[in-house]
Scaffold this motif. Structure first.
Motif, PDB file in Angstrom:
ATOM      1  N   SER A   1       0.824  -1.207   0.000  1.00 38.83           N
ATOM      2  CA  SER A   1       0.000   0.000   0.000  1.00 38.83           C
ATOM      3  C   SER A   1       0.856   1.253   0.000  1.00 38.83           C
ATOM      4  N   ALA A   2       0.483   2.195  -0.874  1.00 39.37           N
ATOM      5  CA  ALA A   2       1.045   3.541  -0.826  1.00 39.37           C
ATOM      6  C   ALA A   2      -0.071   4.548  -0.562  1.00 39.37           C
ATOM      7  N   HIS A   3      -1.208   4.064  -0.050  1.00 37.85           N
ATOM      8  CA  HIS A   3      -2.338   4.958   0.238  1.00 37.85           C
ATOM      9  C   HIS A   3      -2.045   5.765   1.497  1.00 37.85           C
ATOM     10  N   PRO A   4      -2.416   7.044   1.529  1.00 35.99           N
ATOM     11  CA  PRO A   4      -2.141   7.875   2.712  1.00 35.99           C
ATOM     12  C   PRO A   4      -2.713   7.324   4.021  1.00 35.99           C
ATOM     13  N   ASN A   5      -3.760   6.518   3.945  1.00 35.91           N
ATOM     14  CA  ASN A   5      -4.367   5.966   5.168  1.00 35.91           C
ATOM     15  C   ASN A   5      -3.606   4.771   5.732  1.00 35.91           C
ATOM     16  N   GLY A   6      -2.517   4.371   5.066  1.00 32.49           N
ATOM     17  CA  GLY A   6      -1.715   3.261   5.578  1.00 32.49           C
ATOM     18  C   GLY A   6      -0.658   2.862   4.567  1.00 32.49           C
ATOM     19  N   GLN A   7       0.591   3.234   4.825  1.00 30.48           N
ATOM     20  CA  GLN A   7       1.675   2.967   3.876  1.00 30.48           C
ATOM     21  C   GLN A   7       2.564   1.839   4.376  1.00 30.48           C
ATOM     22  N   THR A   8       2.824   0.882   3.509  1.00 26.56           N
ATOM     23  CA  THR A   8       3.761  -0.177   3.859  1.00 26.56           C
ATOM     24  C   THR A   8       5.193   0.329   3.677  1.00 26.56           C
ATOM     25  N   VAL A   9       6.107  -0.277   4.459  1.00 21.45           N
ATOM     26  CA  VAL A   9       7.497   0.168   4.499  1.00 21.45           C
ATOM     27  C   VAL A   9       8.394  -0.919   3.910  1.00 21.45           C
ATOM     28  N   ILE A  10       9.390  -0.497   3.149  1.00 24.45           N
ATOM     29  CA  ILE A  10      10.320  -1.433   2.508  1.00 24.45           C
ATOM     30  C   ILE A  10      11.286  -1.979   3.555  1.00 24.45           C
ATOM     31  N   LYS A  11      11.506  -3.299   3.530  1.00 20.30           N
ATOM     32  CA  LYS A  11      12.308  -3.902   4.597  1.00 20.30           C
ATOM     33  C   LYS A  11      13.619  -4.514   4.132  1.00 20.30           C
ATOM     34  N   ASN A  12      14.032  -4.265   2.876  1.00 23.18           N
ATOM     35  CA  ASN A  12      15.303  -4.841   2.414  1.00 23.18           C
ATOM     36  C   ASN A  12      15.951  -3.923   1.405  1.00 23.18           C
ATOM     37  N   GLY A  13      17.247  -4.157   1.186  1.00 18.28           N
ATOM     38  CA  GLY A  13      17.945  -3.513   0.086  1.00 18.28           C
ATOM     39  C   GLY A  13      18.222  -2.033   0.290  1.00 18.28           C
ATOM     40  N   PRO A  14      18.581  -1.358  -0.789  1.00 19.19           N
ATOM     41  CA  PRO A  14      19.005   0.044  -0.699  1.00 19.19           C
ATOM     42  C   PRO A  14      17.887   1.008  -0.301  1.00 19.19           C
ATOM     43  N   PHE A  15      16.621   0.586  -0.409  1.00 19.91           N
ATOM     44  CA  PHE A  15      15.506   1.478  -0.093  1.00 19.91           C
ATOM     45  C   PHE A  15      14.864   1.150   1.256  1.00 19.91           C
ATOM     46  N   GLN A  16      15.540   0.328   2.044  1.00 18.69           N
ATOM     47  CA  GLN A  16      15.014  -0.098   3.348  1.00 18.69           C
ATOM     48  C   GLN A  16      14.627   1.126   4.188  1.00 18.69           C
ATOM     49  N   GLY A  17      13.432   1.049   4.802  1.00 22.11           N
ATOM     50  CA  GLY A  17      12.958   2.125   5.660  1.00 22.11           C
ATOM     51  C   GLY A  17      12.101   3.157   4.953  1.00 22.11           C
ATOM     52  N   MET A  18      12.137   3.181   3.626  1.00 16.90           N
ATOM     53  CA  MET A  18      11.284   4.114   2.878  1.00 16.90           C
ATOM     54  C   MET A  18       9.857   3.561   2.812  1.00 16.90           C
ATOM     55  N   THR A  19       8.884   4.443   2.762  1.00 17.97           N
ATOM     56  CA  THR A  19       7.524   3.988   2.478  1.00 17.97           C
ATOM     57  C   THR A  19       7.408   3.720   0.983  1.00 17.97           C
ATOM     58  N   LEU A  20       6.422   2.909   0.635  1.00 19.74           N
ATOM     59  CA  LEU A  20       6.194   2.629  -0.783  1.00 19.74           C
ATOM     60  C   LEU A  20       5.845   3.916  -1.528  1.00 19.74           C
ATOM     61  N   GLY A  21       5.109   4.811  -0.867  1.00 23.47           N
ATOM     62  CA  GLY A  21       4.770   6.091  -1.497  1.00 23.47           C
ATOM     63  C   GLY A  21       5.994   6.928  -1.800  1.00 23.47           C
ATOM     64  N   GLN A  22       6.966   6.946  -0.873  1.00 21.36           N
ATOM     65  CA  GLN A  22       8.218   7.677  -1.116  1.00 21.36           C
ATOM     66  C   GLN A  22       8.962   7.104  -2.315  1.00 21.36           C
ATOM     67  N   LEU A  23       9.048   5.768  -2.350  1.00 22.34           N
ATOM     68  CA  LEU A  23       9.764   5.127  -3.452  1.00 22.34           C
ATOM     69  C   LEU A  23       9.090   5.430  -4.779  1.00 22.34           C
ATOM     70  N   TRP A  24       7.762   5.401  -4.788  1.00 22.68           N
ATOM     71  CA  TRP A  24       6.998   5.718  -5.996  1.00 22.68           C
ATOM     72  C   TRP A  24       7.320   7.125  -6.488  1.00 22.68           C
ATOM     73  N   GLU A  25       7.414   8.081  -5.581  1.00 23.50           N
ATOM     74  CA  GLU A  25       7.685   9.466  -5.970  1.00 23.50           C
ATOM     75  C   GLU A  25       9.123   9.663  -6.444  1.00 23.50           C
ATOM     76  N   GLU A  26      10.084   8.970  -5.790  1.00 22.18           N
ATOM     77  CA  GLU A  26      11.494   9.249  -6.043  1.00 22.18           C
ATOM     78  C   GLU A  26      12.114   8.359  -7.119  1.00 22.18           C
ATOM     79  N   ARG A  27      11.549   7.164  -7.328  1.00 12.68           N
ATOM     80  CA  ARG A  27      12.144   6.220  -8.278  1.00 12.68           C
ATOM     81  C   ARG A  27      11.063   5.623  -9.176  1.00 12.68           C
ATOM     82  N   ARG A  28      10.412   6.484  -9.929  1.00 14.20           N
ATOM     83  CA  ARG A  28       9.317   6.019 -10.778  1.00 14.20           C
ATOM     84  C   ARG A  28       9.822   5.033 -11.838  1.00 14.20           C
ATOM     85  N   ASP A  29      11.130   5.070 -12.126  1.00 13.94           N
ATOM     86  CA  ASP A  29      11.694   4.132 -13.101  1.00 13.94           C
ATOM     87  C   ASP A  29      11.524   2.685 -12.653  1.00 13.94           C
TER      88      ASP A  29
END
Length: 318
Positions: A42-70
């Motif tokens: 989920s990247a919905h504002p009412n509840g965002q899941t958080v990345i738990k591995n790799g170089p993006f660990q700790g980011m929300t899915l919404g953050q990753l969507w905004e910063e790495r659309r590729d």
């Protein structure tokens, strides 16, 4: 740099109808014995899941969507388009309906509409769900709703584990007691509650109904959404394609041995519902167990899954 699967940490929503199956079935640490929803991807504002591995660990899915659309193949949407949930209906859910994109855009501050689908993971013997209604006209629908003729109005359908239901916006629906479901939906949290069995919450209050908006969007007469699953036998797996709709495609993977896949979508969401195994990509391997949820990014390419497991995969459609 090799592209990695993006594993996500689910978040949980307590509900009046929730239970404990999310802990019992998947080993999740849930907040209470009334936990109804696992928001798995989920990247919905009412509840965002958080990345738990790799170089993006700790980011929300919404953050990753905004910063790495590729990583998502520059999918043409102003927001992450899908939301994957597991629902534990320990009691009947309210009878509800969701708007389409146009109605939600106008009446819900630019929210998406909500078309969804259900894969029945498990259910009690004799379980059923509400799928549609028996009214022939809007006038008949209004009359039956106002007079509380719910037994006459609601269309109930028997279910069993492994069943799949496509639920377009405008469909009156409800999960019923004793059902565990994986839901793939548009990324929306807009629900119009039609009937709640006159239940009260811990403060003795009935939950709000949304009859005017619901009446606006309910499809009359009800039409069953056509679902024609396609089953493909491949080395090490059986793949069932349930739906390829305007919003998403959904498959079930039943792996027993070693199966070779290729990720050719904008991105692919995968939820492990049973069993265990490993995902092998190039020189790397990743342990898979039931309750895991991950995204295979754009251009992930070829990979193998080894083991014995059942998974649901989904992808957005432009």
């Amino acid at each position: 740099m090799q592209i990695e699967p993006i594993f996500l940490t689910p978040i949980f929503q307590e509900r009046i109808w929730g239970g404990t199956k999310l802990a019992e079935r998947f080993g999740y640490s849930i907040p209470s014995p009334h936990t109804g929803e696992c928001w798995a991807v989920s990247a919905h504002p009412n509840g965002q899941t958080v990345i738990k591995n790799g170089p993006f660990q700790g980011m929300t899915l919404g953050q990753l969507w905004e910063e790495r659309r590729d990583l998502f193949g520059h999918f043409p949407s102003d927001r992450f388009p899908l939301l994957t949930k597991i629902l534990d209906a320990n009691a009947d859910l309210s009878v509800q309906v969701h708007p389409d994109d146009a109605y939600a855009q106008k009446h819900e501050n630019g929210e998406l509409g909500k078309t969804e689908c259900w894969y029945i993971i498990d259910c009690k013997q004799g379980a059923e769900l509400v799928y549609g209604h028996h009214a022939k006209t809007k006038e008949e629908l209004k009359e039956m709703m106002e007079q509380g003729q719910w037994d006459k109005l609601l269309r109930k359908v028997p279910i069993k584990p492994g069943d799949f239901f496509y639920v377009p916006s405008g469909t009156m629906h409800a999960l019923c007691e004793g059902t565990l479901v994986l839901e793939t939906q548009q990324s929306s949290d807009t629900t119009y509650r039609v009937y709640d069995y006159d239940r009260v919450d811990s403060n003795g209050k009935k939950r709000e109904l949304h009859l005017d908006k619901a009446f606006d969007v309910i499809t009359v007469p009800h039409r069953d959404a056509a679902v024609h699953p396609r089953v493909t036998q491949m080395d090490g797996a059986v793949v069932t394609t349930f739906i390829e709709s305007d919003y998403f495609g959904v498959q079930k993977w039943e792996v027993d041995g070693t199966a070779e896949f290729e990720q050719t979508r904008h991105f692919l969401i995968v939820s492990i519902l049973a069993g265990q195994g490993e995902l092998v990509s190039g020189e790397r391997s990743y342990i898979l167990k039931k309750g895991d949820h991950f995204i295979l990014p754009h251009q992930f390419g070829r990979f193998a899954i080894k083991g014995t497991l059942e998974a649901i995969s989904s992808w957005p459609r432009a």
